[in-house]
Design an enzyme around this catalytic site. Structure first.
Site, PDB file in Angstrom:
ATOM      1  N   ALA A 255       0.844  -1.195   0.000  1.00 10.46           N
ATOM      2  CA  ALA A 255       0.000   0.000   0.000  1.00 10.46           C
ATOM      3  C   ALA A 255       0.876   1.240   0.000  1.00 10.46           C
ATOM      4  CB  ALA A 255      -0.903   0.005   1.230  1.00 10.46           C
ATOM      5  N   MET A 256       0.231   2.399  -0.164  1.00  7.46           N
ATOM      6  CA  MET A 256       0.989   3.640  -0.273  1.00  7.46           C
ATOM      7  C   MET A 256       0.291   4.765   0.479  1.00  7.46           C
ATOM      8  SD  MET A 256       3.624   5.139  -1.404  1.00  7.46           S
ATOM      9  CE  MET A 256       3.905   6.839  -0.992  1.00  7.46           C
ATOM     10  N   GLU A 257       1.110   5.516   1.227  1.00  6.43           N
ATOM     11  CA  GLU A 257       0.614   6.494   2.198  1.00  6.43           C
ATOM     12  C   GLU A 257       0.318   7.869   1.623  1.00  6.43           C
ATOM     13  OE1 GLU A 257       3.848   5.220   2.179  1.00  6.43           O
ATOM     14  OE2 GLU A 257       5.306   6.784   2.653  1.00  6.43           O
ATOM     15  N   HIS A 290      -0.018   1.046   9.421  1.00  4.87           N
ATOM     16  CA  HIS A 290       1.268   1.528   8.889  1.00  4.87           C
ATOM     17  C   HIS A 290       1.056   2.751   7.991  1.00  4.87           C
ATOM     18  CE1 HIS A 290       5.445   0.900   7.367  1.00  4.87           C
ATOM     19  NE2 HIS A 290       4.941   1.448   6.279  1.00  4.87           N
ATOM     20  N   GLU A 291       0.154   2.628   7.036  1.00  3.17           N
ATOM     21  CA  GLU A 291      -0.044   3.744   6.095  1.00  3.17           C
ATOM     22  C   GLU A 291      -0.614   4.953   6.831  1.00  3.17           C
ATOM     23  OE1 GLU A 291       1.487   3.178   3.480  1.00  3.17           O
ATOM     24  OE2 GLU A 291       1.486   0.986   3.600  1.00  3.17           O
ATOM     25  N   HIS A 294       2.042   6.796   8.752  1.00  7.66           N
ATOM     26  CA  HIS A 294       2.919   7.591   7.883  1.00  7.66           C
ATOM     27  C   HIS A 294       2.453   9.051   7.802  1.00  7.66           C
ATOM     28  CE1 HIS A 294       6.075   5.220   6.135  1.00  7.66           C
ATOM     29  NE2 HIS A 294       5.297   4.364   5.504  1.00  7.66           N
ATOM     30  N   GLU A 313      10.464   4.681   7.133  1.00 12.10           N
ATOM     31  CA  GLU A 313       9.992   3.293   7.103  1.00 12.10           C
ATOM     32  C   GLU A 313      10.324   2.524   8.379  1.00 12.10           C
ATOM     33  OE1 GLU A 313       7.779   2.589   5.273  1.00 12.10           O
ATOM     34  OE2 GLU A 313       7.975   3.914   3.541  1.00 12.10           O
TER      35      GLU A 313
END
Ligand code: 0A1
Ligand code: ZN
Length: 850
Positions: A255-257, A290-291, A294, A313
């Site tokens: 995934a991406m934040e 996690h995302e 961020h 990270e």
């Protein structure tokens, strides 16, 4: 991008960009093969910079027009970007480019997945969208207008306007381009809301393809729990009016934040009891956290350059691990993380791809999203916290957020807040960021006159580019147990800073049994020659749950190694100790399930290599099979009780309690299968009403030479569900008997559902084969050749996923000369492929040690 002579980028060459960006306005006119992107960017000279070259990154862009302060210009354009002459004063840059998202199979920049537009800009994908200083230290506010005839049009920040066929989004928080995101498609929202502790109302939406609405509830709950946890534990609040998450099927990573618009691989967010396992639920909860985390560690405070990747990270992985420990069981989470570290990070750190947590050079940054940067990076933060203590850690973090909000930072900035809050000199600690390789810590014990002396020596083997190592600061948590199993000294953190150092414990009535590296207080390999009786004692009595598990693990590894090298019989101390632990109904079922685990076959190969032996994958496989069989027989009488303890009342829930019971049940089922030939597993399979049970029963059957009918039935039941079908591919490749693996994997490649351009499907099959240790290392070399064929085929389509899958070959130097020859031939064949991507070229040349 083809790059005949890849260039190497060095950390030491950092210099700031010559211009500051004050604002960015983007307009997207969407069309599958001719999307127009118009940019209006306000620049001004950067007083901190000496170099005023005006270079904007840009790749695979068709420049239509460009202007400065309204005057058209003709910049010099190469395949990397453009240069132009600009005023020595503030100016407005405008450009229009055309791009082709419909043909973007690399899944970087703006691309299409199932008719939906989406983006992936980290690390350097924004340059495939428009010309821009695509580097994380250039931060700006963004306003984005999207014109398109799709019903849902999303970008970062808050919605600031919408109408028929358009939407406008404004992100008030300055951000680097790698956090830019855009999504457009026929999506439906699963919505909720959250009120922050200061009273901000936040709309939460999880956007999915119609039909997937039923798989959103868990992800949404996990998001709300993450938001609350970050307020409670780190004092961090969310800072926009809306938080959007989008699920996409084609995605290179988890995934991406992106600020306010996280984009998720659908496997990392969609869940239902029928289609997802307990492990899937736990992973989804962790990735959502996690995302979300961020937003502060990564977005509000970002990285100055990509060498600092671990800054965001390592810290964010550490934070998500704390979150999972709080939501579930802390010891179980710690054991899972160490298993994962040993399975993924240790091989990397002890092979040709070894690199420091903060690398000093790279050719392709996408190749450095590694277990070392992420997981070892998180271990380094854990050690720092152990060394300074919880209170100082929390103060240092408050200072970090206060001092650096809105900045692009370095590891030096990070360590400085700890030095400033604690007065501690972290110069030596910083070696954890610059030295690669896993330190070995050797233990020597002495006992005389009531004094126990522990002598620890550290050394780290040479790694690429680092022949010599200096001693690191290693926190070693130690406790001492007396002869009756009572703890005579509670946990104390010893600081090993020298190459060799002794620590004494005085006034003891009897020689203690030491429990060393409690909680796995440092990412090292402990070398401790001690009698198995002591390990069995710790397995029975250690008060530290991690080390109690570790004692069992060490016994298991020791017996397996002796079975492999000396043809020894399974060790009675291990079997008896294990039986006693499994009998203890006061112990958490999840913990007992972990006790039943064995080191992976790849770990055993590494341990043999470490002892100077050449691992034989078939001998390893046979030893594991023999030990499993012996364990099943030894536990025979207990198994029925374990099955009943594993029964769950009431409807399915993915919570830690139920999941722990199912984990114990599935470990017991695997043992039962060795005794009843799969009868019980077939029964469980037939009755299973959730994916955890269904899949665990199904995985037992191939080992018993059964399961063909169930595999076919599973396919018929789930052929419409892409995430479940990934499991079907992965399971067959990873569990095939060694001699069948190459043939089964090859046949699966011919299957009409093997959509190899989808990264999840490709990884399920090829990653499954690579995980099948003895099958992958089949003496014929057939599996090596199959993987190489597919890497060569995938590379022009998706370099990132190809490069990541090359890591299956990273341990090749452990094996015998024949296998090395076979692998070298495949690596050379890949390397010699015309027009190989920069990503794969770099990986193969590092693996070959070239
Ligand atoms: N920053 C993301 C991981 C990520 C990295 C690169 C990607 O594309 C190349 C995509 C995602 C994270 O840590 O979750
Ligand atoms: Zn991350």
């Amino acid at each position: 991008m083809r790059d005949p002579a890849p260039t190497t980028i060095y950390l030491k060459d950092y210099s700031p960009f010559g211009y500051i960006v004050d604002s960015v306005h983007l307009t997207f006119d969407l069309a599958p093969h001719a999307t127009r992107v118009t940019s209006r960017i306000a620049f001004r000279p950067n007083p901190q910079a000496t170099d005023r070259t005006f270079f904007l990154h840009g790749e695979e862009l068709n420049l239509i027009r460009a202007s400065i302060d309204g005057t058209p210009i003709t910049p010099e354009v190469t395949d990397k970007g453009l240069t132009a002459n600009v005023p020595d004063a503030p100016f407005v840059w405008e450009a229009e480019v055309e791009i082709d998202p419909g043909n973007n199979t690399a899944l970087e920049g703006l691309y299409m997945s199932n008719g939906m537009y989406c983006t992936q800009c980290e690390a350097e994908g924004f340059r495939k969208i428009t010309f821009y200083p695509d580097r994380p230290d250039v931060m700006s506010t963004f306003t984005v207008r999207i014109n398109g005839d799709l019903p849902v049009l999303l970008s970062n920040g808050n919605p600031t306007g919408t109408g028929e066929g358009w939407a406008e989004w404004t992100d008030p928080w300055p951000k680097p381009a790698y956090l830019f995101a855009l999504v457009a498609g026929e999506l439906v929202a699963y919505s909720d809301s959250f009120t922050t502790r200061s009273g901000r109302h936040v709309d939460l939406n999880l956007w999915v393809r119609p039909g997937d609405e039923g798989k959103c509830a868990f992800g949404m709950e996990a998001l709300k729990r993450s938001m609350k946890w970050d307020e409670d534990v780190y004092g961090r609040e969310y800072d926009l009016d809306v938080f959007n998450i989008v699920a996409v099927d084609d995605f290179n990573m988890g995934a991406m934040e992106n600020k306010g618009l996280n984009i998720f691989n659908s496997s990392a967010v969609l869940a239902s009891p029928e289609t997802s396992t307990d492990a899937n639920f736990e992973r989804i909860e962790a990735i959502i956290a996690h995302e979300y985390f961020h937003n502060w560690t990564g977005n509000r405070i970002t990285c100055r350059d990509w060498f600092q990747l671990c800054l965001k990270e390592g810290l964010t992985v550490f934070r998500d691990a704390q979150f999972t420990s709080d939501m579930r069981s802390a010891p179980v989470k710690r054991i899972h993380d160490v298993i994962d570290l040993r399975a993924r990070q240790f091989p990397e750190d002890n092979g040709p791809l070894s690199h420091p947590v903060r690398p000093e050079s790279f050719q392709e940054i996408n190749n450095f999203y590694t277990a070392t940067v992420y997981e070892k990076g998180a271990e380094v933060i854990g050690m720092l916290k152990t060394l300074v203590g919880d209170e100082a850690y929390s103060k240092a973090l408050d200072l970090y957020f206060e001092r650096h909000d809105g900045q692009a930072c370095t590891i030096e900035d990070w360590l400085k807040v700890f030095e400033d809050t604690t007065g501690r000199d972290l110069t030596q600690f910083k070696r954890w960021y610059s030295q690669s390789g896993t330190p070995r810590v050797k233990v020597q014990e002495d006992w005389a006159d009531g004094t126990y002396t522990l002598t620890l020596s550290q050394s780290t083997p040479p790694t690429p580019g680092q022949p010599e190592k200096l001693p690191q600061v290693i926190p070693v948590a130690v406790g001492l147990l007396g002869p009756n199993g009572d703890e005579v000294r509670g946990t104390e953190v010893l600081e090993l800073t020298e190459a060799r150092q002794s620590f004494t414990f005085e006034g003891l009535a009897a020689r203690p049994v030491a429990s060393i590296l409690r909680g796995f207080s440092a990412p090292v390999i402990l070398e401790h020659d001690r009698p198995n009786a002591e390990r069995a004692f710790l397995l029975a009595h250690d008060t530290d749950p991690f080390n109690r598990w570790e004692a069992g693990r060490t016994l298991a590894q020791d017996t397996l190694l002796r079975m492999i090298t000396q043809d020894a019989a399974p060790d009675a101390e291990y079997l008896d100790g294990l039986l006693a632990v499994l009998r203890d109904a006061d112990l958490d079922p999840a913990y007992r399930a972990l006790m039943l685990g064995l080191p992976t076959q790849s770990e055993l190969a590494a341990a043999l290599h470490e002892q100077g032996e050449t691992p034989d994958p078939m001998a390893i496989w046979r030893a594991v099979e023999t030990l499993r069989q012996a364990t099943a027989q030894h536990m025979q009488d207990l198994l029925p009780r374990l099955h009943s303890e594993a029964l769950v009342d009431g409807p399915y829930s993915p919570d830690a309690d139920q999941a722990g019971k199912r984990a114990l049940g599935s470990a017991a089922l695997a043992l039962t299968t060795r005794l009843d030939g799969g009868a019980m597993a077939a029964e469980v399979y037939a009755k299973a009403d959730n994916m955890t049970l269904q899949l665990s029963a199904l995985s037992c059957l191939p080992r018993a030479g059964k399961g063909q009918a169930e595999l076919a039935a599973f396919y018929d039941q789930w052929r419409h569900d892409r995430l479940v079908l990934d499991k079907w591919f992965g399971l067959q490749a990873s569990l095939a008997a060694p001699d069948d693996a190459p043939r089964i994997a090859r046949a699966l490649c011919e299957h009409p559902d093997f959509n190899w351009k989808n990264p999840n499907r490709f990884r399920a099959l090829m990653g499954g084969l690579a995980m099948n240790h003895a099958g992958f290392h089949h003496a014929s070399g057939a599996s090596y050749a199959l993987l190489a064929d597919w890497l060569i085929r995938l590379d022009p389509v998706n370099p990132q996923t190809t490069a990541r899958m090359c890591t299956a070959f990273q341990t090749w130097k452990r094996y015998d000369a024949d296998r090395q020859d076979l692998i070298r031939a495949q690596l050379t064949r890949i390397a010699e492929t015309p027009n190989l991507s920069r990503d794969t070229t770099e990986m193969i040349s590092r693996i070959l040690g070239a």
